[in-house]
Scaffold this motif. Structure first.
Motif: not given
Length: 184
Positions: A98, A101-102, A108-110, A114-118
């Motif tokens: 994740d 991908i971010a 696509w990142a929050i 941030h280093q994450a997606t929803a």
């Protein structure tokens, strides 16, 4: 031995997990405040504080917090009835993928920081809620007792599963001299 060290074979209930998580947060906060006050005291009395001097206490605090959190997760996952080796490794792998991908697709990142997606946030939320609210599983490898089927309903008696245990065949082989694959 590592199973008991990291909590792979231990169990902790919902309430104990919740209270231990709060206690761990309080202890980590106190440790961080202690490191920060030491750094403030060093700078206040004319000392020069370098990143190397402040780095080791922060790393020790982070390491203790990470190991304790990992142990709590593993114990709670075992209590639920899941295999912590599979679940924790899958959770870590999903978090890494994740994050990749971010970083590759910033849209696509929050957010920008941030280093994450929803999707990763929802998976982490779901696993956290499962750890907090999922009921405990049964102890050991044997399923819980089931009521006997008497046709019309239960007569109030409980019976265990009638299937033989898996180790029985291994014990029989050892008793007959087939231990370790050595022939006679």
């Amino acid at each position: 031995m590592l199973g008991y060290l990291f909590g792979f074979n231990a169990r902790i209930g919902r309430l104990q997990y919740f209270l231990a998580s709060i206690a761990l947060a309080v202890v980590a906060t106190l440790m961080c405040m202690g490191a920060a006050s030491q750094a403030y005291r060093t700078v206040r009395y004319g000392g020069a504080l370098t990143v190397e001097q402040l780095g080791w206490p922060v790393l020790v605090i982070a390491g203790i917090f990470a190991v304790a959190t990992f142990m709590l997760y593993c114990m709670r996952i075992r209590d639920i009835g899941w295999d912590p080796v599979v679940v924790v490794v899958g959770w870590i792998a999903f978090t890494i993928i994740d994050g990749l991908i971010a970083s590759k697709f910033p849209a696509w990142a929050i957010g920008t920081r941030h280093q994450a997606t929803a999707v990763g946030a929802f998976v982490n939320l779901g696993l956290t809620l499962a750890l907090l609210f999922w009921p405990s599983g049964y102890a050991g490898d044997e399923p819980p007792a089931r009521p006997r089927d008497t046709g019309g309903g239960s007569d109030g008696f409980f019976s265990r599963n009638g299937a033989p245990a898996a180790p029985t065949s291994r014990i029989a082989r050892v008793a007959n001299g087939e231990f370790g694959g050595r022939g006679k």
